[in-house]
Design a protein around this motif. Structure first.
Motif, mmCIF file in Angstrom:
data_model
loop_
_atom_site.group_PDB
_atom_site.id
_atom_site.type_symbol
_atom_site.label_atom_id
_atom_site.label_comp_id
_atom_site.label_asym_id
_atom_site.label_seq_id
_atom_site.Cartn_x
_atom_site.Cartn_y
_atom_site.Cartn_z
ATOM 1 N N PHE A 23 -58.163 57.322 73.895
ATOM 2 C CA PHE A 23 -56.735 57.204 73.600
ATOM 3 C C PHE A 23 -56.306 55.739 73.601
ATOM 4 O O PHE A 23 -55.549 55.300 72.728
ATOM 5 C CB PHE A 23 -55.939 58.003 74.635
ATOM 6 C CG PHE A 23 -54.454 57.950 74.447
ATOM 7 C CD1 PHE A 23 -53.820 58.776 73.524
ATOM 8 C CD2 PHE A 23 -53.671 57.080 75.196
ATOM 9 C CE1 PHE A 23 -52.439 58.721 73.347
ATOM 10 C CE2 PHE A 23 -52.296 57.024 75.026
ATOM 11 C CZ PHE A 23 -51.685 57.847 74.106
ATOM 12 N N CYS A 24 -56.798 54.963 74.576
ATOM 13 C CA CYS A 24 -56.461 53.536 74.645
ATOM 14 C C CYS A 24 -57.018 52.764 73.456
ATOM 15 O O CYS A 24 -56.504 51.683 73.128
ATOM 16 C CB CYS A 24 -56.991 52.929 75.942
ATOM 17 S SG CYS A 24 -56.136 53.484 77.427
ATOM 18 N N TRP A 25 -58.060 53.284 72.818
ATOM 19 C CA TRP A 25 -58.671 52.615 71.680
ATOM 20 C C TRP A 25 -58.094 53.069 70.336
ATOM 21 O O TRP A 25 -58.549 52.622 69.289
ATOM 22 C CB TRP A 25 -60.179 52.840 71.687
ATOM 23 C CG TRP A 25 -60.901 51.999 72.696
ATOM 24 C CD1 TRP A 25 -60.453 50.886 73.328
ATOM 25 C CD2 TRP A 25 -62.233 52.209 73.180
ATOM 26 N NE1 TRP A 25 -61.406 50.384 74.175
ATOM 27 C CE2 TRP A 25 -62.518 51.175 74.108
ATOM 28 C CE3 TRP A 25 -63.220 53.157 72.935
ATOM 29 C CZ2 TRP A 25 -63.738 51.071 74.779
ATOM 30 C CZ3 TRP A 25 -64.428 53.065 73.603
ATOM 31 C CH2 TRP A 25 -64.682 52.020 74.512
ATOM 32 N N GLN A 26 -57.103 53.948 70.346
ATOM 33 C CA GLN A 26 -56.444 54.325 69.111
ATOM 34 C C GLN A 26 -55.465 53.231 68.700
ATOM 35 O O GLN A 26 -54.947 52.486 69.531
ATOM 36 C CB GLN A 26 -55.711 55.657 69.281
ATOM 37 C CG GLN A 26 -56.635 56.844 69.494
ATOM 38 C CD GLN A 26 -55.875 58.124 69.762
ATOM 39 O OE1 GLN A 26 -54.648 58.153 69.713
ATOM 40 N NE2 GLN A 26 -56.604 59.187 70.065
ATOM 41 N N LEU A 27 -55.184 53.150 67.411
ATOM 42 C CA LEU A 27 -54.375 52.053 66.883
ATOM 43 C C LEU A 27 -52.991 51.990 67.515
ATOM 44 O O LEU A 27 -52.538 50.922 67.926
ATOM 45 C CB LEU A 27 -54.256 52.179 65.361
ATOM 46 C CG LEU A 27 -53.414 51.089 64.676
ATOM 47 C CD1 LEU A 27 -54.015 49.709 64.916
ATOM 48 C CD2 LEU A 27 -53.283 51.377 63.194
ATOM 49 N N LEU A 61 -65.357 49.394 68.257
ATOM 50 C CA LEU A 61 -65.110 48.246 69.113
ATOM 51 C C LEU A 61 -65.875 47.043 68.587
ATOM 52 O O LEU A 61 -67.040 47.151 68.203
ATOM 53 C CB LEU A 61 -65.564 48.573 70.541
ATOM 54 C CG LEU A 61 -65.063 47.686 71.673
ATOM 55 C CD1 LEU A 61 -63.547 47.759 71.800
ATOM 56 C CD2 LEU A 61 -65.724 48.104 72.987
ATOM 57 N N ASP A 62 -65.227 45.881 68.548
ATOM 58 C CA ASP A 62 -65.881 44.663 68.072
ATOM 59 C C ASP A 62 -67.169 44.412 68.864
ATOM 60 O O ASP A 62 -67.191 44.607 70.091
ATOM 61 C CB ASP A 62 -64.916 43.487 68.238
ATOM 62 C CG ASP A 62 -65.462 42.209 67.643
ATOM 63 O OD1 ASP A 62 -66.230 41.519 68.359
ATOM 64 O OD2 ASP A 62 -65.103 41.876 66.501
ATOM 65 N N PRO A 63 -68.252 43.985 68.219
ATOM 66 C CA PRO A 63 -69.538 43.786 68.911
ATOM 67 C C PRO A 63 -69.466 42.847 70.112
ATOM 68 O O PRO A 63 -70.230 43.000 71.061
ATOM 69 C CB PRO A 63 -70.433 43.200 67.815
ATOM 70 C CG PRO A 63 -69.857 43.732 66.529
ATOM 71 C CD PRO A 63 -68.385 43.803 66.760
ATOM 72 N N ARG A 64 -68.549 41.875 70.092
ATOM 73 C CA ARG A 64 -68.446 40.960 71.230
ATOM 74 C C ARG A 64 -68.012 41.690 72.491
ATOM 75 O O ARG A 64 -68.452 41.361 73.597
ATOM 76 C CB ARG A 64 -67.476 39.817 70.902
ATOM 77 C CG ARG A 64 -68.021 38.828 69.890
ATOM 78 C CD ARG A 64 -66.942 37.899 69.370
ATOM 79 N NE ARG A 64 -66.018 38.594 68.470
ATOM 80 C CZ ARG A 64 -65.119 37.987 67.704
ATOM 81 N NH1 ARG A 64 -65.000 36.668 67.763
ATOM 82 N NH2 ARG A 64 -64.325 38.672 66.916
ATOM 83 N N TRP A 65 -67.144 42.658 72.330
ATOM 84 C CA TRP A 65 -66.691 43.442 73.488
ATOM 85 C C TRP A 65 -67.740 44.482 73.877
ATOM 86 O O TRP A 65 -67.847 44.831 75.050
ATOM 87 C CB TRP A 65 -65.345 44.087 73.180
ATOM 88 C CG TRP A 65 -64.211 43.123 73.385
ATOM 89 C CD1 TRP A 65 -63.384 43.045 74.461
ATOM 90 C CD2 TRP A 65 -63.796 42.074 72.505
ATOM 91 N NE1 TRP A 65 -62.484 42.016 74.311
ATOM 92 C CE2 TRP A 65 -62.713 41.401 73.115
ATOM 93 C CE3 TRP A 65 -64.223 41.620 71.256
ATOM 94 C CZ2 TRP A 65 -62.052 40.323 72.524
ATOM 95 C CZ3 TRP A 65 -63.578 40.547 70.676
ATOM 96 C CH2 TRP A 65 -62.511 39.906 71.299
ATOM 97 N N ILE A 97 -58.837 43.628 66.985
ATOM 98 C CA ILE A 97 -59.768 42.705 66.334
ATOM 99 C C ILE A 97 -60.446 43.364 65.144
ATOM 100 O O ILE A 97 -60.679 42.745 64.101
ATOM 101 C CB ILE A 97 -60.826 42.209 67.336
ATOM 102 C CG1 ILE A 97 -60.166 41.489 68.513
ATOM 103 C CG2 ILE A 97 -61.829 41.276 66.659
ATOM 104 C CD1 ILE A 97 -59.396 40.251 68.131
ATOM 105 N N SER A 98 -60.777 44.653 65.286
ATOM 106 C CA SER A 98 -61.475 45.358 64.208
ATOM 107 C C SER A 98 -60.532 46.172 63.330
ATOM 108 O O SER A 98 -60.986 46.873 62.427
ATOM 109 C CB SER A 98 -62.552 46.279 64.807
ATOM 110 O OG SER A 98 -62.022 47.110 65.818
ATOM 111 N N SER A 99 -59.225 46.090 63.571
ATOM 112 C CA SER A 99 -58.256 46.833 62.753
ATOM 113 C C SER A 99 -57.928 46.074 61.473
ATOM 114 O O SER A 99 -58.076 44.853 61.394
ATOM 115 C CB SER A 99 -56.965 47.073 63.542
ATOM 116 O OG SER A 99 -57.208 47.851 64.688
#
Length: 387
Positions: A315-319, A133-137, A337-339
């Motif tokens: 699961f929600c964080w999978q591509l 997860l992007d550091p901002r989130w 953002i991080s993909s």
């Protein structure tokens, strides 16, 4: 964010409920209360297919984030009432159990922590998607027990989609006066006198004025900002109405020519009214996020199937899931953002309202909770300019 997406909800959401539940002879293994339109219906079906056959899911949609927050409060009050009952009274009479997860907007996170309505996601080993997860989130949901940002704090929510505050305008109206809005400074143009709708939110309106002047939405001491009050007073003269619910209706009717609003609302509106154009201010804007959070439960109520909560979040964080969320809910998944850009479809990469240019995104900010003294400054200034 108060009352976000209260206006012009998509009719497709009415089809989501039949797809979001699976029954069995036992209690649901995973119960989720979510915001309507914040997930594509097929996503829950795909998650169900990845689970053992006898697992059951119960996903229920609510119209507004505010409704979900009030439900969290009712569950908490219910527990307190039951705790105070006498020994001869039935302990579970009239009681409804909270779900394992609910949707909450980042606007509500501080208050939910302070009121002890939710509990942290404290098993980082099970939260495998966190590291991507992007550091901002990540920063957004790491809080102390008072709900304030804390880099050493616990994780109080899992962001699964986000958006921006943007400008929406009537192309046909502004064409006649010969300009196209690009940034916050355009709100002060004389041609827009009495033609603007603004959100009825002090942090949003004072924040965009701070951004125009080159400062942060999260400025702690407003007394040190030269000309802030005079800029706000001038902006106030431009405004036809303030509303956090019906700010887009006057735009549709032509009573206003430009509105400041939340991206999920505006993108939904654009699908129905092609004459309405949207733009994210190039100097940066405020961000919002929808989060999965865990309602507070007594130790006796902690589900034996708690692992499913973490499986759902991961699961929600999978591509694949992140792409579906980004394509079908008028908001972006934080995972994109991080993909790697080559892994994302053109419909995401080439949509600057969904995925802003990096130079805009780096200048944009989440609206964070402030110390009480700073909060009071914002409220006092808000009252002064609205008199």
């Amino acid at each position: 964010m108060l009352n976000r997406r209260a206006f012009l909800l998509s009719a497709t959401a009415t089809a989501i409920l039949p797809l979001l539940s699976s029954c069995s002879n036992t209690s649901p293994n995973l119960s989720v209360r979510l915001l309507k339109n914040s997930l594509p219906p097929q996503l829950v079906g795909e998650f169900r297919d990845s689970l053992p056959r006898r697992t059951s899911l119960n996903f229920q949609a609510e119209e507004l984030l505010q409704d979900i927050f009030r439900q969290l409060e009712r569950w908490q009050n219910q527990d307190e009432t039951l705790t105070s009952r006498k020994w001869w009274q039935l302990p579970n009479q009239g009681k409804s159990s909270p779900p394992e997860l609910v949707t909450l907007g980042n606007y509500w996170l501080t208050q939910a922590i302070q009121e002890n309505l939710i509990q942290p996601l404290d098993n980082l080993e099970k939260l495998s998607g966190w590291r991507n997860l992007d550091p901002r989130w990540q920063q957004l949901v790491k809080r102390n027990e008072r709900g304030l940002l804390d880099s050493e704090g616990k994780i109080w929510g899992a962001p699964y989609r986000w958006g921006t505050t943007m400008l929406a305008y009537r192309q046909d109206k502004l064409k006649s006066i010969g300009f196209v809005p690009q940034d916050w400074s355009d709100l002060w143009r004389e041609e827009l006198h009495d033609r603007i709708s603004l959100l009825n939110q002090p942090r949003e309106v004072i924040g965009l004025t701070l951004k125009k002047l080159g400062y942060s939405y999260n400025t702690l001491n407003l007394t040190r900002i030269p000309n802030l009050k005079s800029e706000l007073l001038t902006l106030h003269q431009q405004v036809k109405l303030y509303s956090s619910e019906n700010y887009l209706q006057p735009l549709v009717l032509g009573d206003t020519w430009l509105a400041v609003g939340w991206s999920a609302d505006i993108l939904a509106l654009q699908a129905r009214y092609p004459s309405i154009v949207a733009v994210i201010p190039r100097s940066g804007t405020s961000l919002w996020a929808d989060l999965w959070v865990k309602p507070k439960k007594s130790p006796a109520e902690v589900s034996d199937f708690e692992n499913l909560s973490y499986q759902w979040i991961n699961f929600c964080w999978q591509l694949k899931a992140a792409i579906q969320i980004s394509l079908f809910t008028r908001a972006a998944s934080p995972y994109i953002i991080s993909s790697q850009r080559e892994d994302l479809p053109k419909d995401i990469l080439e949509n600057p309202l969904l995925l802003p240019a990096e130079e805009i995104l780096t200048q944009s900010e989440f609206i964070y909770p402030l110390p009480k003294a700073s909060q009071q400054q914002y409220l006092d200034l808000w009252r002064e300019i609205r008199l």
